[in-house]
Design a protein around this motif. Structure first.
Motif, PDB file in Angstrom:
ATOM      1  N   ILE A 240     -16.366 -36.146   1.761  1.00  0.00           N
ATOM      2  CA  ILE A 240     -16.879 -36.065   0.415  1.00  0.00           C
ATOM      3  C   ILE A 240     -16.931 -37.462  -0.186  1.00  0.00           C
ATOM      4  N   VAL A 241     -15.915 -38.269   0.063  1.00  0.00           N
ATOM      5  CA  VAL A 241     -15.892 -39.671  -0.337  1.00  0.00           C
ATOM      6  C   VAL A 241     -15.393 -40.476   0.842  1.00  0.00           C
ATOM      7  N   SER A 242     -16.154 -41.484   1.258  1.00  0.00           N
ATOM      8  CA  SER A 242     -15.736 -42.272   2.417  1.00  0.00           C
ATOM      9  C   SER A 242     -14.580 -43.172   2.041  1.00  0.00           C
ATOM     10  N   PRO A 243     -13.577 -43.295   2.901  1.00  0.00           N
ATOM     11  CA  PRO A 243     -12.398 -44.113   2.567  1.00  0.00           C
ATOM     12  C   PRO A 243     -12.635 -45.574   2.818  1.00  0.00           C
ATOM     13  N   SER A 244     -11.910 -46.408   2.154  1.00  0.00           N
ATOM     14  CA  SER A 244     -11.950 -47.828   2.430  1.00  0.00           C
ATOM     15  C   SER A 244     -11.068 -48.127   3.628  1.00  0.00           C
ATOM     16  N   PRO A 245     -11.349 -49.216   4.386  1.00  0.00           N
ATOM     17  CA  PRO A 245     -10.536 -49.537   5.558  1.00  0.00           C
ATOM     18  C   PRO A 245      -9.063 -49.703   5.234  1.00  0.00           C
ATOM     19  N   SER A 246      -8.730 -50.148   4.001  1.00  0.00           N
ATOM     20  CA  SER A 246      -7.323 -50.336   3.671  1.00  0.00           C
ATOM     21  C   SER A 246      -6.576 -49.021   3.639  1.00  0.00           C
ATOM     22  N   CYS A 247      -7.256 -47.923   3.262  1.00  0.00           N
ATOM     23  CA  CYS A 247      -6.606 -46.616   3.224  1.00  0.00           C
ATOM     24  C   CYS A 247      -6.291 -46.137   4.633  1.00  0.00           C
ATOM     25  N   ILE A 248      -7.202 -46.432   5.572  1.00  0.00           N
ATOM     26  CA  ILE A 248      -7.013 -45.959   6.945  1.00  0.00           C
ATOM     27  C   ILE A 248      -5.783 -46.600   7.562  1.00  0.00           C
ATOM     28  N   ASP A 249      -5.472 -47.830   7.143  1.00  0.00           N
ATOM     29  CA  ASP A 249      -4.338 -48.535   7.728  1.00  0.00           C
ATOM     30  C   ASP A 249      -2.992 -48.042   7.212  1.00  0.00           C
ATOM     31  N   LYS A 250      -2.996 -47.220   6.163  1.00  0.00           N
ATOM     32  CA  LYS A 250      -1.740 -46.730   5.620  1.00  0.00           C
ATOM     33  C   LYS A 250      -1.159 -45.639   6.500  1.00  0.00           C
ATOM     34  N   PHE A 251       0.127 -45.417   6.358  1.00  0.00           N
ATOM     35  CA  PHE A 251       0.791 -44.384   7.140  1.00  0.00           C
ATOM     36  C   PHE A 251       0.270 -42.995   6.777  1.00  0.00           C
ATOM     37  N   PHE A 252       0.106 -42.733   5.492  1.00  0.00           N
ATOM     38  CA  PHE A 252      -0.393 -41.448   5.047  1.00  0.00           C
ATOM     39  C   PHE A 252      -1.784 -41.646   4.452  1.00  0.00           C
ATOM     40  N   ASP A 253      -2.784 -41.222   5.162  1.00  0.00           N
ATOM     41  CA  ASP A 253      -4.157 -41.360   4.712  1.00  0.00           C
ATOM     42  C   ASP A 253      -4.500 -40.160   3.835  1.00  0.00           C
ATOM     43  N   VAL A 254      -4.169 -40.255   2.551  1.00  0.00           N
ATOM     44  CA  VAL A 254      -4.387 -39.126   1.641  1.00  0.00           C
ATOM     45  C   VAL A 254      -5.866 -38.849   1.437  1.00  0.00           C
ATOM     46  N   THR A 255      -6.746 -39.799   1.791  1.00  0.00           N
ATOM     47  CA  THR A 255      -8.181 -39.555   1.665  1.00  0.00           C
ATOM     48  C   THR A 255      -8.653 -38.466   2.622  1.00  0.00           C
ATOM     49  N   LEU A 256      -7.792 -38.066   3.558  1.00  0.00           N
ATOM     50  CA  LEU A 256      -8.159 -36.944   4.431  1.00  0.00           C
ATOM     51  C   LEU A 256      -8.370 -35.667   3.627  1.00  0.00           C
ATOM     52  N   PHE A 257      -7.707 -35.552   2.482  1.00  0.00           N
ATOM     53  CA  PHE A 257      -7.886 -34.371   1.652  1.00  0.00           C
ATOM     54  C   PHE A 257      -9.227 -34.382   0.919  1.00  0.00           C
ATOM     55  N   LYS A 258     -10.005 -35.463   1.089  1.00  0.00           N
ATOM     56  CA  LYS A 258     -11.385 -35.513   0.610  1.00  0.00           C
ATOM     57  C   LYS A 258     -12.372 -35.424   1.773  1.00  0.00           C
ATOM     58  N   HIS A 259     -11.845 -35.230   2.966  1.00  0.00           N
ATOM     59  CA  HIS A 259     -12.658 -35.150   4.179  1.00  0.00           C
ATOM     60  C   HIS A 259     -13.087 -33.695   4.382  1.00  0.00           C
ATOM     61  N   ARG A 260     -14.363 -33.452   4.384  1.00  0.00           N
ATOM     62  CA  ARG A 260     -14.899 -32.091   4.418  1.00  0.00           C
ATOM     63  C   ARG A 260     -14.430 -31.325   5.655  1.00  0.00           C
ATOM     64  N   GLY A 261     -14.572 -31.924   6.817  1.00  0.00           N
ATOM     65  CA  GLY A 261     -14.178 -31.241   8.042  1.00  0.00           C
ATOM     66  C   GLY A 261     -12.684 -30.975   8.116  1.00  0.00           C
ATOM     67  N   PHE A 262     -11.882 -31.921   7.649  1.00  0.00           N
ATOM     68  CA  PHE A 262     -10.429 -31.745   7.660  1.00  0.00           C
ATOM     69  C   PHE A 262     -10.014 -30.577   6.780  1.00  0.00           C
ATOM     70  N   LEU A 263     -10.634 -30.450   5.605  1.00  0.00           N
ATOM     71  CA  LEU A 263     -10.292 -29.343   4.709  1.00  0.00           C
ATOM     72  C   LEU A 263     -10.674 -27.997   5.311  1.00  0.00           C
ATOM     73  N   ILE A 264     -11.798 -27.928   5.990  1.00  0.00           N
ATOM     74  CA  ILE A 264     -12.197 -26.688   6.664  1.00  0.00           C
ATOM     75  C   ILE A 264     -11.162 -26.308   7.710  1.00  0.00           C
ATOM     76  N   TYR A 265     -10.771 -27.279   8.514  1.00  0.00           N
ATOM     77  CA  TYR A 265      -9.775 -27.050   9.564  1.00  0.00           C
ATOM     78  C   TYR A 265      -8.444 -26.603   8.963  1.00  0.00           C
ATOM     79  N   LEU A 266      -8.016 -27.265   7.908  1.00  0.00           N
ATOM     80  CA  LEU A 266      -6.705 -26.983   7.322  1.00  0.00           C
ATOM     81  C   LEU A 266      -6.652 -25.587   6.709  1.00  0.00           C
ATOM     82  N   VAL A 267      -7.662 -25.224   5.926  1.00  0.00           N
ATOM     83  CA  VAL A 267      -7.670 -23.917   5.264  1.00  0.00           C
ATOM     84  C   VAL A 267      -7.673 -22.788   6.286  1.00  0.00           C
ATOM     85  N   GLY A 268      -8.545 -22.897   7.293  1.00  0.00           N
ATOM     86  CA  GLY A 268      -8.614 -21.851   8.310  1.00  0.00           C
ATOM     87  C   GLY A 268      -7.340 -21.732   9.124  1.00  0.00           C
ATOM     88  N   ASN A 269      -6.733 -22.856   9.461  1.00  0.00           N
ATOM     89  CA  ASN A 269      -5.532 -22.826  10.301  1.00  0.00           C
ATOM     90  C   ASN A 269      -4.315 -22.289   9.558  1.00  0.00           C
TER      91      ASN A 269
END
Length: 490
Positions: A240-269
């Motif tokens: 939904i919103v692309s992350p900046s490279p600095s976010c990817i380098d963090k231990f917890f990439d909270v931008t995954l909760f804005k990732h469309r595919g990740f949210l689909i996977y999480l809700v279904g699982n």
């Protein structure tokens, strides 16, 4: 062979070589992670009598161990991102070994909860996630196949530990068996030693292969076909919103909760895991409830494990084919839905032959889901973000993993019949399966649109660059032309 999926790693994974030794190490590590809690049920009856506790109290040992394994995902993610997979797996093997040795001196059921459940569960978390993560660093084109082979470790080691534990129990009792199991689980350290980090410098990609799409790096092969490019964008643009490279380098990439595919996977699982493990746990008791003898009921689990053992690698090979790989999420959706249908039809099975057929079909469905469970997550978020993603997923899923079997058992207690439990588990699997089909249909459709928009944007950018270059040449000619005319006049 299917086209390579974008991994955003900055190098081309070798897809072989030492990677197959890494797969073997992951086979051992993943096998112990999933099989160890299940194999300990052989000792429950004696431990129950020794500590004078109820069956439900002793059953929480495996539940707490599995829940701790899932809850330890974020911690394992931090350690993997900081130190790599090899040392984390080896530390995890030592933790489980120490936990079993301490449990052998247990004086109460609480002692077992803390040693086996909490400490052993966290040790298994340090075995599971690093093994899954490192496969993505060695494999790209053959990744579904490698994941399928690694996930086969669970039924293989379970089928080995089950008779071994029975032999140890008959020979040494539960305390002596726990001491021996503490030494056996040190094989996870051997598995960890095989997980040598990939040599990224030797496999570095040229910078010209990198293209920037809306702030996300895409390493799509320019020779890949449309399906491959669409798959690449599924990994990199499916947000939904692309992350900046600095976010990817963090231990917890909270931008995954804005990732469309990740949210689909999480809700279904989250919904799926409420009904995922209970049908396996209650298969033998259900058979006994129908009047089938103990040995025949136990043989149903052997049939289930044998089918599961062969289905997992087969699913990996199927998922790696050219037709399936670009749309592998549909195969996972089918596997989840197939599980649900099996559970809904289970109460209709009559006699022992009917239960054997159910065990076979259930083994196929269960094996397919397990082989694809982490591959589809890596397919959605990319190998570079998989470590953080699986850590977030497992800590959220520890709730359903912990509560699913007790809730299913409560249904049996309330209705006095197992069929309502199987109906409930069937619905809890079928609904997310249908959800996955619908959500990924629109997800793939959106990805295709983004792919066309990105291609059009890149085309316009190239045309604008050519136009600006030609304008510069025309301006240079117009400036120099009068000067040359003036020289000729003089």
């Amino acid at each position: 062979m299917s086209p390579a999926a974008a991994a955003n790693l900055g190098y081309t994974p070798p897809d072989g070589g030492w990677g197959w030794a890494v797969v073997f190490g992951a086979f051992i590590s993943i096998g112990f992670s999933y099989a160890f809690p299940k194999s300990l049920t052989i000792y429950y009856k004696e431990i129950q009598e020794y500590f004078s506790v109820s069956y439900s109290q002793i059953a929480w040992v495996s539940s707490v161990m599995l829940a701790s394994m899932y809850a330890g995902g974020p911690v394992s993610s931090i350690l993997v991102n900081r130190y790599g997979s090899r040392p984390v797996v080896m530390v995890g093997g030592v933790m489980v070994s120490v936990a079993m040795v301490l449990a052998s001196f247990g004086t109460s059921i609480i002692h077992l909860y803390l040693c086996i459940g909490v400490m052993g569960g966290f040790g298994l978390a340090f075995n599971l996630q690093p093994a899954l993560t490192i496969i993505g660093t060695y494999f790209q084109v053959k990744r579904p196949m490698a994941n399928g082979l690694a996930m086969t470790g669970s039924p293989v080691i379970l089928s080995t530990l089950a008779p071994l534990n029975q032999f140890l129990f008959d020979s040494f009792g539960w305390r002596g068996s726990f001491l021996i199991l503490g030494s056996i689980v040190l094989n996870c350290c051997v598995a960890g030693s095989l997980m040598r980090p990939v040599n990224k410098k030797a496999l570095q990609k040229p910078k010209s292969d990198r293209k920037d799409y809306n702030g996300a790096l895409s390493e799509a092969d320019p020779t890949a076909d449309t399906g491959a490019l669409s798959h690449n964008l599924l990994t990199n643009e499916n947000q939904i919103v692309s992350p900046s490279p600095s976010c990817i380098d963090k231990f917890f990439d909270v931008t995954l909760f804005k990732h469309r595919g990740f949210l689909i996977y999480l809700v279904g699982n989250v919904v799926m895991f409420f009904g995922f493990f209970a049908p396996v746990i209650f298969l033998a008791p259900y058979a006994k409830h129908l009047g089938i003898d103990e040995y025949s009921a136990a043989f149903l689990l052997s049939i289930f494990a044998l089918v599961d053992m062969f289905v997992r690698p087969a699913t990996g090979f199927i998922g790696n084919t050219k037709r399936i790989r670009p749309r592998i999420q549909y195969l996972f959706s089918f596997a989840v839905s197939f599980n649900g249908l099996c559970h809904l039809l289970c109460p209709l099975a009559s006699g022992y032959v009917g239960l054997v057929l159910y065990a076979v079909f259930f083994g196929v469905a269960f094996g397919m889901v397990c082989a694809l469970l982490f591959e589809v997550l890596m397919d959605l978020v990319g190998a570079h973000r998989f470590s953080t993603a699986v850590g977030l997923v497992t800590v959220i899923e520890c709730g359903p993993v912990l509560l699913g079997p007790p809730i299913s058992g409560a249904l049996v207690d309330v209705f006095g019949d197992y069929k309502y439990m199987y109906y409930a588990c069937g619905v809890l699997m079928l609904v997310p399966g249908i959800f996955f089909f619908i959500a990924h249909y629109f997800n793939y459709k959106r990805v295709d649109e983004e792919q066309r928009q990105s291609a059009a944007l890149e085309m316009r950018t190239c045309e604008d660059a050519v136009l600006r270059k030609s304008q510069v040449k025309i301006s240079a000619v117009s400036i120099t032309a009068p000067k040359e005319a003036g020289h000729r006049h003089i």
